[in-house]
Write a protein that holds these residues in place. Sequence first.
Motif, short mmCIF file in Angstrom:
data_model
loop_
_atom_site.label_atom_id
_atom_site.label_comp_id
_atom_site.label_asym_id
_atom_site.label_seq_id
_atom_site.Cartn_x
_atom_site.Cartn_y
_atom_site.Cartn_z
N THR A 284 0.79 -1.23 0.00
CA THR A 284 0.00 0.00 0.00
C THR A 284 0.82 1.29 0.00
N CYS A 285 2.06 1.23 0.47
CA CYS A 285 2.88 2.45 0.53
C CYS A 285 4.32 2.04 0.87
N GLY A 286 5.19 3.02 0.98
CA GLY A 286 6.59 2.74 1.27
C GLY A 286 6.77 2.09 2.64
N ALA B 69 5.97 -1.50 2.36
CA ALA B 69 7.02 -2.27 1.68
C ALA B 69 8.18 -2.54 2.65
N LEU B 70 8.56 -1.52 3.40
CA LEU B 70 9.66 -1.68 4.36
C LEU B 70 9.26 -2.64 5.48
N THR B 71 8.00 -2.56 5.91
CA THR B 71 7.52 -3.47 6.96
C THR B 71 7.56 -4.91 6.48
N PRO C 260 15.59 5.96 12.17
CA PRO C 260 14.91 5.81 10.88
C PRO C 260 13.70 6.77 10.74
N TYR C 261 13.21 6.82 9.53
CA TYR C 261 12.04 7.64 9.14
C TYR C 261 10.89 7.48 10.15
N ASP C 262 10.19 8.57 10.39
CA ASP C 262 9.14 8.61 11.43
C ASP C 262 8.23 7.38 11.46
N VAL D 117 18.26 -1.41 2.01
CA VAL D 117 18.31 0.04 1.86
C VAL D 117 16.91 0.58 1.60
N ASP D 118 16.51 1.52 2.45
CA ASP D 118 15.27 2.27 2.21
C ASP D 118 15.61 3.27 1.10
N ASN D 119 15.13 2.94 -0.10
CA ASN D 119 15.54 3.69 -1.31
C ASN D 119 14.57 4.82 -1.66
N CYS D 120 13.62 5.10 -0.78
CA CYS D 120 12.60 6.13 -1.06
C CYS D 120 13.24 7.44 -1.49
N TYR D 121 12.77 7.99 -2.56
CA TYR D 121 13.19 9.27 -3.14
C TYR D 121 14.55 9.23 -3.85
N GLY D 122 15.22 8.07 -3.81
CA GLY D 122 16.56 8.04 -4.40
C GLY D 122 16.61 7.47 -5.81
N ILE E 274 4.39 5.51 -5.27
CA ILE E 274 3.86 6.87 -5.40
C ILE E 274 4.98 7.89 -5.12
N LYS E 275 6.21 7.39 -5.16
CA LYS E 275 7.38 8.26 -5.23
C LYS E 275 8.06 7.97 -6.57
N ASN E 276 9.37 8.09 -6.63
CA ASN E 276 10.09 8.07 -7.91
C ASN E 276 9.70 6.99 -8.92
C1 PLP Z 1 8.28 8.33 2.26
C2 PLP Z 1 9.29 7.56 2.99
C3 PLP Z 1 8.97 6.39 3.65
C4 PLP Z 1 7.56 5.89 3.80
O1 PLP Z 1 6.83 5.85 2.65
P1 PLP Z 1 5.24 6.05 2.67
O2 PLP Z 1 4.89 5.72 1.27
O3 PLP Z 1 4.97 7.47 3.03
O4 PLP Z 1 4.69 5.09 3.65
C5 PLP Z 1 9.99 5.69 4.25
N1 PLP Z 1 11.25 6.13 4.24
C6 PLP Z 1 11.60 7.27 3.62
C7 PLP Z 1 13.02 7.72 3.64
C8 PLP Z 1 10.64 8.02 2.97
O5 PLP Z 1 10.98 9.15 2.36
#
Ligand code: PLP
Length: 427
Positions: free
Chosen positions: A96-98, A101-103, A123-125, A211-216, A237-239
Amino acid sequence: MEELLNLYQTMGISPAVYAYGEETLDRIKDRFAAIDKIAEYNQAKVLSAMQKNKVSAACFAATTGYGYDDVGRDNLEKVYADVFHTEAALVRPQITCGTHALTVALSANLLPGDELLSPVGLPYDTLQEVIGIRPSPCSLAEYGVTYNQVDLLPDGGFDYDGIRSAINEKTKLITIQRSKGYATRPTFSVKQIGDLISFCKSVKPDVIVMVDNCYGEFVETVEPSDVGADMVVGSLIKNPGGGLAPIGGYIAGTKRCVDRCAYRLSAPGLGQEVGANLGLMPSLYQGFFLSPTVVAGAEKGAIFAANLYEPLGFKCVPNATESRHDIIQAVELGSEKAMVAFCKGIQAAAPVDSYVDPIPGDMPGYDSQVIMAAGAFVQGSTMELSADGPIREPYAVYFQGGLTWAHAKLGILMSLQKMVDAGLLTL
Ligand SMILES: *Cc1c(COP(=O)(O)O)cnc(C)c1O
């Protein structure tokens, strides 16, 4: 361009803000050219993976129910695996979201008694509840997975001595967040991540590195999976969704890790065999195809914002001149009032919901109030032009996205305009 200035004026941009923007742009032409080169490389990388895997109209057919023999879904996973140079990939609208996926990646690869280590600080909030740093039902902590953390050194570097002593016989998985998220530390380059992975594996060769690759994704020509990561994880819903994917997440990595993720996501024994695509394949393929150039446009917006705001006295992370490793631009605005003005500008420039006023509010997964500006076609998509940030010191907004560079530019000019209109600065 007289005609453009006239149109911008009817939209609320003053000649002074416009002129300041044009001056700024003159200084950063070379950087834009370098970004276009990276996009060209990544476009070819995605294209050749699609050609190699013989993407055809048959891949775009909708499946329902169990989704057995879903060729579009299976082939998209091969395309992702080829782009990330991994053995396998799990790319699903059911993720459903990042955070999800990480979970999945963490809970699939950590068992009771194992320890998770973050060698790059907190780590991220939203992951803090997943891990159990902030207590939550169903956290990894509740399942008997312990957590250890080594903070970055004051200069932002890795604390190699601390990391060496933190790795112990229980350490099973090491998580590295590429992007800064809501922190004001620098984002790591793929090269830095590679050095850290090599070090961790020299201390414990069989440790799994995620690696949490979000935004990279696609900001560089290489990805963390090219430098030793066992799993790279992110949100569609990111890159990599290129703004078209309406939902989804991906995990690319070793077959061993990805198989476990698939068992965790669906069920042991079922794995990747089930999961209907519900007609989303055209947007997942096309979004991935567009992603390299969409990311390039967003990165231009981020560099423009830093070069616009830094000379006005606002601290920018990354700063106006340093190299970039994600699409996020933090601008430290110093007050709630300035955060609100900035976000109003981004909102006012949106194609959707441009008439609404963003205000700070509570958000699930975050421990302080958050302000968010987004007028997106896909709810919450931060590949689209958006700005957000927690209402706390140093009152930084995190600005990102823009499906086109022209829209990113207008949004940033509008943010500056709202700051000027609120009397927070003069040009
Ligand atoms: C956005 C983000 C997440 C979580 O992704 P969601 O889609 O908002 O749940 C995790 N880690 C980083 C670094 C992010 O930027």
